[in-house]
Write a protein that holds these residues in place. Structure first.
Motif, PDB file in Angstrom:
ATOM      1  N   ARG A 213     -59.140  25.428 -28.563  1.00  0.00           N
ATOM      2  CA  ARG A 213     -57.952  25.043 -27.804  1.00  0.00           C
ATOM      3  C   ARG A 213     -56.947  24.322 -28.699  1.00  0.00           C
ATOM      4  O   ARG A 213     -57.297  23.747 -29.732  1.00  0.00           O
ATOM      5  CB  ARG A 213     -58.321  24.145 -26.626  1.00  0.00           C
ATOM      6  N   VAL A 214     -55.712  24.364 -28.268  1.00  0.00           N
ATOM      7  CA  VAL A 214     -54.647  23.644 -28.952  1.00  0.00           C
ATOM      8  C   VAL A 214     -54.811  22.149 -28.702  1.00  0.00           C
ATOM      9  O   VAL A 214     -55.019  21.722 -27.563  1.00  0.00           O
ATOM     10  CB  VAL A 214     -53.265  24.107 -28.442  1.00  0.00           C
ATOM     11  N   VAL A 215     -54.714  21.345 -29.755  1.00  0.00           N
ATOM     12  CA  VAL A 215     -54.692  19.887 -29.627  1.00  0.00           C
ATOM     13  C   VAL A 215     -53.600  19.362 -30.557  1.00  0.00           C
ATOM     14  O   VAL A 215     -53.730  19.435 -31.774  1.00  0.00           O
ATOM     15  CB  VAL A 215     -56.045  19.238 -29.977  1.00  0.00           C
ATOM     16  N   VAL A 216     -52.525  18.847 -29.956  1.00  0.00           N
ATOM     17  CA  VAL A 216     -51.404  18.302 -30.719  1.00  0.00           C
ATOM     18  C   VAL A 216     -50.949  17.018 -30.026  1.00  0.00           C
ATOM     19  O   VAL A 216     -50.706  17.031 -28.815  1.00  0.00           O
ATOM     20  CB  VAL A 216     -50.223  19.297 -30.799  1.00  0.00           C
ATOM     21  N   GLU A 242     -46.883  12.236 -16.856  1.00  0.00           N
ATOM     22  CA  GLU A 242     -46.239  13.455 -16.389  1.00  0.00           C
ATOM     23  C   GLU A 242     -46.934  14.647 -17.046  1.00  0.00           C
ATOM     24  O   GLU A 242     -47.090  14.677 -18.265  1.00  0.00           O
ATOM     25  CB  GLU A 242     -44.765  13.458 -16.755  1.00  0.00           C
ATOM     26  N   ARG A 243     -47.309  15.648 -16.243  1.00  0.00           N
ATOM     27  CA  ARG A 243     -48.034  16.798 -16.776  1.00  0.00           C
ATOM     28  C   ARG A 243     -47.404  18.104 -16.298  1.00  0.00           C
ATOM     29  O   ARG A 243     -46.931  18.190 -15.170  1.00  0.00           O
ATOM     30  CB  ARG A 243     -49.499  16.753 -16.339  1.00  0.00           C
ATOM     31  N   ARG A 244     -47.416  19.080 -17.200  1.00  0.00           N
ATOM     32  CA  ARG A 244     -46.989  20.421 -16.818  1.00  0.00           C
ATOM     33  C   ARG A 244     -47.656  21.438 -17.729  1.00  0.00           C
ATOM     34  O   ARG A 244     -48.122  21.121 -18.826  1.00  0.00           O
ATOM     35  CB  ARG A 244     -45.472  20.566 -16.876  1.00  0.00           C
ATOM     36  N   VAL A 245     -47.713  22.676 -17.262  1.00  0.00           N
ATOM     37  CA  VAL A 245     -48.331  23.759 -18.019  1.00  0.00           C
ATOM     38  C   VAL A 245     -47.299  24.383 -18.951  1.00  0.00           C
ATOM     39  O   VAL A 245     -46.151  24.598 -18.568  1.00  0.00           O
ATOM     40  CB  VAL A 245     -48.910  24.818 -17.064  1.00  0.00           C
ATOM     41  N   VAL A 246     -47.728  24.666 -20.179  1.00  0.00           N
ATOM     42  CA  VAL A 246     -46.877  25.303 -21.177  1.00  0.00           C
ATOM     43  C   VAL A 246     -47.348  26.740 -21.377  1.00  0.00           C
ATOM     44  O   VAL A 246     -48.517  26.975 -21.693  1.00  0.00           O
ATOM     45  CB  VAL A 246     -46.931  24.539 -22.519  1.00  0.00           C
ATOM     46  N   GLY A 247     -46.445  27.693 -21.179  1.00  0.00           N
ATOM     47  CA  GLY A 247     -46.782  29.101 -21.345  1.00  0.00           C
ATOM     48  C   GLY A 247     -46.631  29.571 -22.770  1.00  0.00           C
ATOM     49  O   GLY A 247     -45.981  28.910 -23.592  1.00  0.00           O
ATOM     50  N   PRO A 248     -47.191  30.743 -23.116  1.00  0.00           N
ATOM     51  CA  PRO A 248     -47.105  31.272 -24.486  1.00  0.00           C
ATOM     52  C   PRO A 248     -45.683  31.465 -24.973  1.00  0.00           C
ATOM     53  O   PRO A 248     -45.395  31.274 -26.156  1.00  0.00           O
ATOM     54  CB  PRO A 248     -47.847  32.607 -24.394  1.00  0.00           C
ATOM     55  N   ALA A 269     -47.246  33.197 -35.305  1.00  0.00           N
ATOM     56  CA  ALA A 269     -47.540  34.429 -34.576  1.00  0.00           C
ATOM     57  C   ALA A 269     -49.009  34.494 -34.181  1.00  0.00           C
ATOM     58  O   ALA A 269     -49.348  34.893 -33.055  1.00  0.00           O
ATOM     59  CB  ALA A 269     -47.169  35.637 -35.438  1.00  0.00           C
ATOM     60  N   GLU A 270     -49.895  34.080 -35.077  1.00  0.00           N
ATOM     61  CA  GLU A 270     -51.327  34.104 -34.773  1.00  0.00           C
ATOM     62  C   GLU A 270     -51.666  33.111 -33.667  1.00  0.00           C
ATOM     63  O   GLU A 270     -52.472  33.391 -32.772  1.00  0.00           O
ATOM     64  CB  GLU A 270     -52.133  33.786 -36.031  1.00  0.00           C
ATOM     65  N   LEU A 271     -51.039  31.941 -33.708  1.00  0.00           N
ATOM     66  CA  LEU A 271     -51.286  30.934 -32.678  1.00  0.00           C
ATOM     67  C   LEU A 271     -50.852  31.434 -31.311  1.00  0.00           C
ATOM     68  O   LEU A 271     -51.577  31.266 -30.321  1.00  0.00           O
ATOM     69  CB  LEU A 271     -50.539  29.642 -33.028  1.00  0.00           C
ATOM     70  N   VAL A 272     -49.692  32.052 -31.230  1.00  0.00           N
ATOM     71  CA  VAL A 272     -49.207  32.579 -29.946  1.00  0.00           C
ATOM     72  C   VAL A 272     -50.139  33.660 -29.424  1.00  0.00           C
ATOM     73  O   VAL A 272     -50.428  33.736 -28.216  1.00  0.00           O
ATOM     74  CB  VAL A 272     -47.766  33.106 -30.085  1.00  0.00           C
ATOM     75  N   MET A 274     -53.326  33.827 -29.839  1.00  0.00           N
ATOM     76  CA  MET A 274     -54.573  33.204 -29.392  1.00  0.00           C
ATOM     77  C   MET A 274     -54.379  32.333 -28.149  1.00  0.00           C
ATOM     78  O   MET A 274     -55.345  31.979 -27.477  1.00  0.00           O
ATOM     79  CB  MET A 274     -55.165  32.344 -30.510  1.00  0.00           C
ATOM     80  N   TYR A 275     -53.143  31.970 -27.870  1.00  0.00           N
ATOM     81  CA  TYR A 275     -52.869  31.017 -26.801  1.00  0.00           C
ATOM     82  C   TYR A 275     -53.084  31.675 -25.442  1.00  0.00           C
ATOM     83  O   TYR A 275     -52.601  32.780 -25.182  1.00  0.00           O
ATOM     84  CB  TYR A 275     -51.417  30.548 -26.929  1.00  0.00           C
ATOM     85  N   PRO A 276     -53.794  31.010 -24.516  1.00  0.00           N
ATOM     86  CA  PRO A 276     -54.077  31.617 -23.210  1.00  0.00           C
ATOM     87  C   PRO A 276     -52.812  31.805 -22.387  1.00  0.00           C
ATOM     88  O   PRO A 276     -51.942  30.940 -22.331  1.00  0.00           O
ATOM     89  CB  PRO A 276     -55.023  30.607 -22.541  1.00  0.00           C
ATOM     90  N   ALA A 277     -52.713  32.960 -21.738  1.00  0.00           N
ATOM     91  CA  ALA A 277     -51.514  33.303 -20.983  1.00  0.00           C
ATOM     92  C   ALA A 277     -51.571  32.882 -19.529  1.00  0.00           C
ATOM     93  O   ALA A 277     -50.553  32.804 -18.861  1.00  0.00           O
ATOM     94  CB  ALA A 277     -51.267  34.814 -21.064  1.00  0.00           C
ATOM     95  N   GLY A 278     -52.754  32.630 -19.004  1.00  0.00           N
ATOM     96  CA  GLY A 278     -52.881  32.296 -17.577  1.00  0.00           C
ATOM     97  C   GLY A 278     -53.895  31.211 -17.365  1.00  0.00           C
ATOM     98  O   GLY A 278     -54.429  30.639 -18.295  1.00  0.00           O
ATOM     99  N   ASP A 279     -54.122  30.887 -16.072  1.00  0.00           N
ATOM    100  CA  ASP A 279     -55.080  29.832 -15.741  1.00  0.00           C
ATOM    101  C   ASP A 279     -56.497  30.266 -16.096  1.00  0.00           C
ATOM    102  O   ASP A 279     -56.828  31.437 -16.066  1.00  0.00           O
ATOM    103  CB  ASP A 279     -54.986  29.512 -14.233  1.00  0.00           C
TER     104      ASP A 279
END
Length: 279
Positions: A213-216, A242-248, A269-272, A274-279
């Motif tokens: 998972r992404v951790v930043v 404050e929380r919100r979902v970040v899309g690819p 490009a590789e990170l995008v 690998m990044y999950p697109a949905g819940d």
């Protein structure tokens, strides 16, 4: 101990926003004023991130590799990289630096393994906790260790160190009027070779919180920011989160805008991908 003699100190100082050049570096002294200035500048300039772990790449801890990535490559890193770099710089300036291993206490009552690297820097006989690698809840400046219970104001955030049995020290953060433990560490000294072992666990073990998972993170004087998985959190000193979902499609823009982090084109490009697109 920390290979400070191998570090390009002028390049490091330029990276964290302090004047470069041999003259400016030569003016630095191993005193409390310099310690505050370097620690604060480092945490403001270099983002906490573990994206290489997600991308399946090895995390090297030799000084030259860290310098290439965090200084010349303008990337971020996680605790072993951040505090190894800070230790090398402080050692090069002339400070007495030693390592410690800490247990994360932000996850309730679970007893977690020692996986966090912190530093203790001694100035005029007084020990100070220095930590550029705990992410968005971590301190921006050194915290005194010789005065347990003393409250330390850093911007809009307040810290203190609590002492437990067997010499255990606990770094605490005041959030929303409640003191919360961040991590605990013993007086046992850790060396760079110890961080190599901890780094191997954190970057490869399936149980590591950095795997998959992404951790930043980025600490600030006011709002603190964290992107973990797909969730962006803006943490305020009064306890509001404050929380919100970040899309690819917005990931790279969020990394740039919220964390001042820009990846090379291939890595981005590789990170995008690998990044999950949905819940």
């Amino acid at each position: 101990m920390w290979s400070g003699d191998e570090l390009d100190l002028d390049a490091y100082l330029a990276r964290i926003g302090r004047p470069g050049g041999s003259g400016a570096a030569g003016e630095l002294r191993p005193d409390l004023r310099t310690l505050y200035a370097v620690h604060r500048a480092h945490t403001a300039a270099i983002t906490f991130e573990s994206l290489d772990v997600l991308l399946g790449r090895p995390v090297a801890l030799d000084v030259k590799s860290i310098e290439d990535k965090l200084v010349h490559g303008r990337r971020g890193g996680y605790c072993y990289e951040q505090n190894s770099l800070l230790a090398a710089a402080l050692e090069r300036i002339g400070f007495e630096v030693s390592g410690r291993g800490a247990r994360n206490r932000t996850r309730g009552d679970s007893l977690l393994a020692v996986t966090h690297a912190v530093l203790v820097v001694t100035v005029e006989g007084e020990p100070w906790l220095c930590d550029a690698g705990f992410g968005y809840q971590g301190p921006r400046e050194p915290v005194p260790l010789g005065r347990p219970g003393a409250e330390v104001q850093q911007g809009e955030w307040t810290y203190r160190v609590r002492k437990e049995e067997d010499g255990i020290l606990v770094l605490c953060l005041l959030r929303g009027g409640v003191w919360r433990d961040l991590y605990a560490f013993s007086p046992q000294r850790y060396h760079p070779v110890d961080y190599v072992l901890l780094n191997h666990y954190s970057s490869t073990h399936p149980g590591s919180s950095f795997i998959g998972r992404v951790v930043v993170h980025l600490p600030g004087d006011g709002v603190r920011r964290a992107l973990v998985g797909r969730e962006l959190t803006l943490l305020h000193p009064d306890g509001l989160a404050e929380r919100r979902v970040v899309g690819p499609d917005e990931l790279l823009a969020v990394l740039d805008r919220e964390f001042a982090l820009r990846l090379p084109e291939r890595d981005a490009a590789e990170l995008v991908r690998m990044y999950p697109a949905g819940d």
